[in-house]
Design a protein around this motif. Structure first.
Motif, PDB file in Angstrom:
ATOM      1  N   MET A   1       3.798   5.298  -8.035  1.00 50.19           N
ATOM      2  CA  MET A   1       2.972   4.190  -7.589  1.00 50.19           C
ATOM      3  C   MET A   1       1.583   4.373  -8.170  1.00 50.19           C
ATOM      4  N   ALA A  15      -4.697  -8.360  -2.730  1.00 47.57           N
ATOM      5  CA  ALA A  15      -3.838  -8.274  -3.907  1.00 47.57           C
ATOM      6  C   ALA A  15      -4.351  -9.207  -4.987  1.00 47.57           C
ATOM      7  N   ASP A  27      11.235  -9.441  -7.257  1.00 43.26           N
ATOM      8  CA  ASP A  27      10.385  -8.568  -6.458  1.00 43.26           C
ATOM      9  C   ASP A  27      10.385  -8.904  -4.969  1.00 43.26           C
ATOM     10  N   LEU A  62       6.090  -2.513  -7.988  1.00 40.07           N
ATOM     11  CA  LEU A  62       4.684  -2.167  -7.803  1.00 40.07           C
ATOM     12  C   LEU A  62       4.039  -1.757  -9.129  1.00 40.07           C
ATOM     13  N   ARG A  67      -0.951  -2.563  -9.207  1.00 40.20           N
ATOM     14  CA  ARG A  67      -1.682  -1.962  -8.105  1.00 40.20           C
ATOM     15  C   ARG A  67      -0.862  -2.097  -6.830  1.00 40.20           C
ATOM     16  N   ALA A  68      -1.236  -1.346  -5.828  1.00 37.88           N
ATOM     17  CA  ALA A  68      -0.525  -1.404  -4.557  1.00 37.88           C
ATOM     18  C   ALA A  68      -1.533  -1.478  -3.422  1.00 37.88           C
ATOM     19  N   LEU A 112       7.626   3.410   0.629  1.00 38.50           N
ATOM     20  CA  LEU A 112       7.239   2.327  -0.281  1.00 38.50           C
ATOM     21  C   LEU A 112       7.336   0.949   0.371  1.00 38.50           C
ATOM     22  N   PRO A 115       3.490  -0.462   1.206  1.00 38.58           N
ATOM     23  CA  PRO A 115       2.725  -1.082   0.115  1.00 38.58           C
ATOM     24  C   PRO A 115       3.467  -2.236  -0.550  1.00 38.58           C
ATOM     25  N   TYR A 116       4.786  -2.174  -0.560  1.00 37.25           N
ATOM     26  CA  TYR A 116       5.566  -3.249  -1.162  1.00 37.25           C
ATOM     27  C   TYR A 116       5.349  -4.568  -0.416  1.00 37.25           C
ATOM     28  N   THR A 119       1.571  -5.663  -0.659  1.00 30.14           N
ATOM     29  CA  THR A 119       1.180  -6.095  -1.996  1.00 30.14           C
ATOM     30  C   THR A 119       1.758  -7.459  -2.343  1.00 30.14           C
TER      31      THR A 119
END
Length: 427
Positions: A1, A15, A27, A62, A67-68, A112, A115-116, A119
């Motif tokens: 990441m 974001a 995604d 990501l 960025r995350a 994850l 942040p997934y 984001t």
């Protein structure tokens, strides 16, 4: 990441606008791919491996984004993953490296999720995640009933057919790739079918059910993920397997979540919601008391099956920990006389024994930080997500949480953070 972003005041970063152009087909589909379809992966024998696989796709997404988004306290979870990696040097048997590697992949993958979701909140509506979690719940309820109807019926998964014989001979691997619907127990003096589908163990089913059912109350009240009717029917249908599972940890989880939610509603001045919770709980208690389930419930409360074994296991685990207090042993260890391995039967003991004090401080430090942060919710969505975070901390004393249950918790943390920082996205 790459490029973990968080403002110095602890708020989530924004974001980049170009994330709005990312296709949900590539995604945004991971929650459906992971949670809603989880019973399918279980039946295919991929129930444990699907988490690292999903983590790979989230990581690629990501990286593509550049960025995350995550809160500063997410750094504690990153430190925990580093502690897991460090603990690997303590593995004694080469055969344990595979299990350690899979567990590491699972920890990375579930982490994850936060942040997934944060984001991609502009292209992936958190309501889509809520809906996926609703379908996951339906799979849990269906698995509970199949366990009652089919008992310990076991089948060979497609994944088992392509595994080398030496790999499948491992007891844990065999359990995962040869799914079973229930365990048969006789400690009450008669055969009891304890559901576990779509999980490897009955405690896994109990832990996931105890974490998921509060969030389905949200749908029962507002129909945000599942429709109100579907949520209410599923909650009613869940009563029978919940009681027949004779899983006291599950029962305790429900009581804790219900009581904590009631306190939160009182604090918000929502007396009607409190009354609904109390009335619903009373109706369930009356139903259980007037049916054959009542006798089963009382028998289980009066039977301390496994209490002595759990107490002995905890004592032996604590006694062994001084031999590697900081970084642990990399994973649970089998005992010479057989039985459950040291460092099992509870996420607290799993983390302390496997990854030492460093792992425990960072892991539970992260969960406590998320508990504190999610306290400031803006809607009932955030309230119920916060309740689940609280319930998971209590559950850690008697349930393991890797990977499915921790995945649920991470999803709820993500939903709660969106509710606090970006309520407009929830609509």
């Amino acid at each position: 990441m790459t490029g973990l972003q968080a403002r110095t005041d602890g708020r989530l970063s924004t974001a980049p606008a170009r994330l709005r152009q990312v296709s949900w087909r590539t995604d945004g589909a991971v929650p459906l791919f992971l949670f809603a379809a989880y019973p399918v992966w279980w039946a295919l024998g991929l129930g444990e491996l699907i988490w690292p696989i999903a983590g790979f796709f989230m990581g690629i997404a990501l990286l593509r984004a550049g960025r995350a988004t995550a809160p500063l306290s997410f750094g504690l979870y990153i430190a925990f993953v580093l502690a897991v990696i460090t603990s690997g040097v303590m593995l004694e048997e080469p055969s344990n490296i595979l299990a350690w590697g899979i567990r590491l992949g699972q920890y990375v993958a579930v982490g994850l999720i936060i942040p997934y979701v944060l984001t991609f909140r502009h292209v992936l509506s958190p309501r889509f995640l809520i809906r996926a979690m609703g379908f996951f719940w339906l799979g849990i309820v269906a698995g509970g009933w199949l366990g009652l109807l089919l008992g310990d019926f076991t089948f060979t998964s497609p994944f088992a057919l392509i595994l080398p014989a030496g790999v499948e001979s491992n007891e844990f691997v065999s359990t995962v790739v040869n799914p079973s619907f229930a365990d048969i127990e006789t400690f009450l003096g008669f055969e009891s079918r304890r559901p576990k589908a779509p999980f490897p163990y009955t405690n896994g089913w109990g832990a996931a059910t105890g974490l998921m059912w509060p969030f389905i109350l949200l749908d029962a009240r507002h129909g945000i993920g599942l429709s109100k009717r579907t949520a209410r029917i599923s909650l009613v249908l869940a009563i029978v397997p919940i009681i027949v599972s004779v899983n006291r940890g599950l029962w305790l989880s429900i009581v804790i979540a219900l009581g904590y939610a009631a306190l939160l509603f009182v604090g918000r001045g929502q007396g009607r919601a409190v009354l609904q919770l109390l009335m619903g709980g009373l109706v369930v208690l009356i139903f259980v008391a007037l049916s054959p389930l009542g006798d089963l419930f009382v028998d289980r409360l009066n039977t301390g099956h496994s209490d002595a074994q759990r107490s002995s296991l905890v004592s032996e685990t604590i006694a062994e920990m001084p031999n590697s207090p900081l970084i642990g042993f990399g994973g649970p260890r089998a005992v010479a006389e057989g039985g459950p391995p040291l460092g099992s039967h509870g996420q607290v003991w799993i983390v302390l024994f496997s990854h030492g004090v460093l792992g425990a401080v960072t892991y539970f430090g992260f969960l406590l930080a998320m508990y504190a942060r999610t306290q400031r919710f803006t809607s009932e969505i955030g309230l119920w997500a916060h309740v689940i975070v609280f319930t998971s901390i209590v559950q850690a004393l008697f349930y393991g949480h890797v990977p499915q249950q921790l995945g649920i918790v991470m999803a709820m943390i993500a939903i709660a953070l969106v509710d606090r920082h970006h309520p407009e996205v929830l609509g």
